[in-house]
Design a protein around this motif. Structure first.
Motif, PDB file in Angstrom:
ATOM      1  N   UNK A 249       1.021  -0.986  -0.047  1.00  8.69           N
ATOM      2  CA  UNK A 249      -0.190   0.228   0.077  1.00  8.69           C
ATOM      3  C   UNK A 249       0.850   0.794  -0.035  1.00  8.69           C
ATOM      4  N   UNK A 250       1.791   1.263   0.782  1.00  8.78           N
ATOM      5  CA  UNK A 250       2.960   2.550   0.797  1.00  8.78           C
ATOM      6  C   UNK A 250       3.717   2.689  -0.200  1.00  8.78           C
ATOM      7  N   UNK A 251       4.057   1.427  -1.257  1.00 11.70           N
ATOM      8  CA  UNK A 251       4.690   1.957  -2.471  1.00 11.70           C
ATOM      9  C   UNK A 251       3.156   2.299  -3.292  1.00 11.70           C
ATOM     10  N   UNK A 252       2.292   2.123  -3.624  1.00 14.57           N
ATOM     11  CA  UNK A 252       1.265   2.373  -4.424  1.00 14.57           C
ATOM     12  C   UNK A 252       0.823   3.763  -4.312  1.00 14.57           C
ATOM     13  N   UNK A 253       0.637   3.807  -3.010  1.00 19.97           N
ATOM     14  CA  UNK A 253       0.545   5.436  -2.401  1.00 19.97           C
ATOM     15  C   UNK A 253       1.402   6.223  -3.347  1.00 19.97           C
ATOM     16  N   UNK A 254       2.806   5.666  -2.853  1.00 14.65           N
ATOM     17  CA  UNK A 254       3.649   6.809  -3.344  1.00 14.65           C
ATOM     18  C   UNK A 254       3.669   7.346  -4.738  1.00 14.65           C
ATOM     19  N   UNK A 255       4.217   5.714  -6.374  1.00 17.51           N
ATOM     20  CA  UNK A 255       3.621   5.950  -7.188  1.00 17.51           C
ATOM     21  C   UNK A 255       2.334   6.689  -7.291  1.00 17.51           C
ATOM     22  N   UNK A 256       1.521   6.975  -6.820  1.00 17.03           N
ATOM     23  CA  UNK A 256       0.444   7.207  -7.363  1.00 17.03           C
ATOM     24  C   UNK A 256       0.468   8.628  -6.914  1.00 17.03           C
ATOM     25  N   UNK A 257       0.879   8.911  -6.422  1.00 17.97           N
ATOM     26  CA  UNK A 257       1.386  10.173  -5.456  1.00 17.97           C
ATOM     27  C   UNK A 257       2.151  11.578  -6.393  1.00 17.97           C
ATOM     28  N   UNK A 258       2.886  10.359  -7.192  1.00 17.65           N
ATOM     29  CA  UNK A 258       3.505  11.430  -8.155  1.00 17.65           C
ATOM     30  C   UNK A 258       3.841  11.581  -9.310  1.00 17.65           C
ATOM     31  N   UNK A 259       2.268  11.602  -9.527  1.00 14.20           N
ATOM     32  CA  UNK A 259       1.814  11.625 -11.094  1.00 14.20           C
ATOM     33  C   UNK A 259       1.303  13.297 -11.280  1.00 14.20           C
ATOM     34  N   UNK A 260       0.800  13.035  -9.922  1.00 16.26           N
ATOM     35  CA  UNK A 260      -0.006  14.237  -9.586  1.00 16.26           C
ATOM     36  C   UNK A 260       1.108  15.786  -8.572  1.00 16.26           C
ATOM     37  N   UNK A 261       1.702  15.478  -7.899  1.00 17.11           N
ATOM     38  CA  UNK A 261       2.208  16.116  -6.792  1.00 17.11           C
ATOM     39  C   UNK A 261       2.820  17.930  -7.121  1.00 17.11           C
ATOM     40  N   UNK A 262       3.543  17.954  -8.279  1.00 15.73           N
ATOM     41  CA  UNK A 262       3.536  18.808  -8.919  1.00 15.73           C
ATOM     42  C   UNK A 262       3.278  19.362  -9.646  1.00 15.73           C
ATOM     43  N   UNK A 263       1.767  19.606  -9.933  1.00 18.47           N
ATOM     44  CA  UNK A 263       1.195  19.775 -10.488  1.00 18.47           C
ATOM     45  C   UNK A 263       1.004  21.196  -9.663  1.00 18.47           C
ATOM     46  N   UNK A 264       0.513  21.873  -8.821  1.00 21.35           N
ATOM     47  CA  UNK A 264       0.661  22.898  -8.138  1.00 21.35           C
ATOM     48  C   UNK A 264       1.823  23.838  -8.003  1.00 21.35           C
ATOM     49  N   UNK A 265       2.761  22.979  -7.696  1.00 21.51           N
ATOM     50  CA  UNK A 265       4.319  23.481  -7.614  1.00 21.51           C
ATOM     51  C   UNK A 265       5.101  24.042  -8.662  1.00 21.51           C
ATOM     52  N   UNK A 266       4.189  23.844  -9.778  1.00 19.76           N
ATOM     53  CA  UNK A 266       4.663  23.986 -11.310  1.00 19.76           C
ATOM     54  C   UNK A 266       5.135  25.284 -11.756  1.00 19.76           C
ATOM     55  N   UNK A 267       4.410  26.200 -11.610  1.00 17.22           N
ATOM     56  CA  UNK A 267       5.263  27.827 -11.424  1.00 17.22           C
ATOM     57  C   UNK A 267       6.297  27.882 -11.044  1.00 17.22           C
ATOM     58  N   UNK A 268       5.916  28.025  -9.414  1.00 18.36           N
ATOM     59  CA  UNK A 268       7.403  27.715  -8.569  1.00 18.36           C
ATOM     60  C   UNK A 268       8.536  27.057  -9.184  1.00 18.36           C
ATOM     61  N   UNK A 269       8.254  25.682  -9.339  1.00 20.70           N
ATOM     62  CA  UNK A 269       9.686  25.021  -9.613  1.00 20.70           C
ATOM     63  C   UNK A 269       9.954  25.902 -11.393  1.00 20.70           C
TER      64      UNK A 269
END
Length: 536
Positions: free
Chosen positions: A1-21
């Protein structure tokens, strides 16, 4: 469950941080690659991990995937340039594709299909949680701390998953004497790369210009590559994606349903926060909070349906109900207006999440239950692969429709408006700028967003309606009482170990082999299988 959560999370986690990055690393012109490279890497390696797990065992591929993902998360967090970050994101994807597939396949190895629903339900719910939590966490890290924490947060969870898996994941490994399908892997990589780049062409290049020879050449090359891939797989000794799987009606229909789910779900998730920010003036993080009702709906139905499937053994009805609810909700979402209440909006996305929660893991269970136990990993990875492709295609399609309608609407709004300064130009609107506009102009901009978003959902309705129809034709096969490892002869149940019996390794389909008694077999003892055991 931890590994699947990590993989799924990183598909979208940078979408809101993108302008700053991209602003900090000077990568504005090529920002699309940060998301594209991850989706591409995940999609490419999914079938490879599935095949590797079926051929050699899942312990070492899983450990490698966790290690790759954790290492790349550290590298991405410390990246000093945009190019470095893109490279580390690609390596993240190489690990992330394995985490998602192998976690599902390992559950199929050790839990009988009859009991698998209560495990797959929470995993499906977790996928939905990650899809909503990603933008929320990305925005919070960027606003309150540093965008680099969007990557560093993976390190402790990854290390914990690696340590627990190293100690407890005692799955048998074995050697395959079949020739590795190198040509198939190369062609699949090229074909998938072409498909993803075509789908994201507009975000990376600017527009779909049919007169652009680069785009034309890419499309033709992609079509030819996939044609050659099919021909190669039909002849390969041990193909990476066996074409015979598509002769299995359950696999084909369930995979098609997964494809349309990917197209509909990710398109809706990708653009609702933007509408909320423009319409209500909420910040990046707050718009993420407003997606929580969808997460709650998905968690509730995914877990409840998993428990119900375990008790009754019936699963087809949940796929039908889920697709019907999701399709009806998309029709409802075409009524979104600029002055929609947050209560009505929350109800809409709650019901959409509830529909998706009923069907997402149910189709994976149907696939695993219908194929030869020796191809559980390959079939699971293929189902997820097509869902990833659907997500890329759906987001690209929806983006093109939404953007073209939005640009036309904003041009009309600003055409007769008095000059308000360059910061209020249609091409440079931000939520803060919109809220500062004069009332008539602000109302026009918000209405333009609503008028672009709501009708665009009509283009997704036929896709989900097709999935709803297909769900009726999925053949419901009795859920097996035998875990995948037992059916393959790689393990025996505790009762068999005491009695001195073993499982026959000749099971075909996820059904008991000769000599394997039906019943609960969660307590497994590994045995040598198809070659010398290396561990386990």
């Amino acid at each position: 469950m931890a590994s699947m959560f990590l993989s799924s999370l990183d598909q979208s986690i940078i979408s809101t941080a993108m302008p700053t990055i991209v602003g900090e690393l000077d990568g504005v012109e090529h920002q699309g690659w940060l998301i594209t490279i991850y989706i591409l890497a995940v999609a490419v390696v999914m079938p490879m991990y599935g095949k590797a797990g079926d051929s050699w065992g899942r312990r070492w591929p899983f450990l490698i995937a966790v290690a790759l993902f954790t290492l790349a998360s550290a590298g991405a967090g410390f990246a000093g340039s945009f190019a470095e970050l893109v490279i580390w994101r690609g390596i993240q994807g190489l690990g992330g594709g394995g985490l998602m597939i192998l976690s599902q396949a390992i559950v199929a190895d050790i839990v009988p299909a009859r009991e698998r629903g209560k495990y797959m339900g929470p995993m499906g719910a977790l996928f939905g949680v990650a899809a909503v939590a990603g933008p929320l966490l990305g925005g919070w890290f960027t606003d309150a701390h540093d965008w680099r924490w969007a990557f560093w947060v993976n390190i402790p969870v990854g290390l914990l998953a690696l340590a627990v898996a190293w100690v407890t994941l005692k799955l048998p490994s074995h050697r395959s004497d079949k020739r590795i399908d190198v040509l198939g892997a190369v062609l699949m990589t090229l074909g998938t790369s072409g498909l993803i780049v075509v789908a994201t062409w507009e975000s990376m290049v600017g527009s779909y210009d049919l007169g652009d020879t680069r785009l034309t050449g890419l499309v033709l090359g992609t079509v030819v590559t996939w044609g050659v891939f099919v021909a190669v797989e039909l002849r390969a000794e041990d193909p990476i994606l066996p074409m015979r799987l598509f002769r299995n009606s359950v696999f084909t229909l369930a995979t098609a349903i997964g494809l349309v789910i990917g197209m509909g779900m990710f398109a809706a998730l990708g653009f609702l926060p933007t509408f909320l920010q423009m319409a209500t003036g909420v910040g990046v993080t707050q718009s993420g909070f407003l997606m929580i009702p969808m997460m709650v709906g998905m968690m509730a139905t995914a877990i409840a349906s998993g428990i119900a499937i375990t008790k009754t053994g019936r699963y087809k009805i949940y796929a039908i109900a889920g697709m019907g609810i999701a399709t009806a909700t998309l029709v409802w979402m075409t009524t979104i207006t600029a002055d929609i209440s947050m209560l009505q909006y929350s109800a809409m996305i709650f019901v959409l999440g509830a529909g998706l929660g009923l069907v997402m893991q149910t189709v994976v269970l149907a696939v695993q239950n219908a194929v030869d136990p020796r191809e559980i990993g390959t079939a699971t990875s293929a189902n997820n692969f097509f869902r990833e492709i659907g997500a890329a295609l759906g987001t690209a399609l929806f983006s093109s429709i939404f953007t073209s309608r939005l640009v036309a609407g904003l041009d009309d709004v600003f055409a007769g408006a008095p000059q308000t300064g360059g910061e209020a130009a249609p091409s440079s609107l931000t939520p803060q700028v919109v809220q500062a506009l004069p009332a008539p102009l602000k109302d026009g901009v918000v209405a333009a967003y609503a008028d672009a978003l709501a009708p665009a959902f009509w283009y997704l309705v036929p896709l989900l309606a097709l999935g709803f129809v297909l769900a009726f034709f999925v053949r419901e096969i009795a859920l097996s009482d035998v875990a995948g490892m037992v059916a393959r002869g790689e393990a025996v149940t505790e009762a068999q170990a005491v009695a001195g019996t073993t499982a026959e390794p000749e099971a075909v389909g996820d059904v008991p082999a000769a000599g394997v008694p039906a019943g609960h077999d969660r307590d497994l003892e590994p045995v040598a299988a198809s070659g010398p055991a290396e561990d386990g």
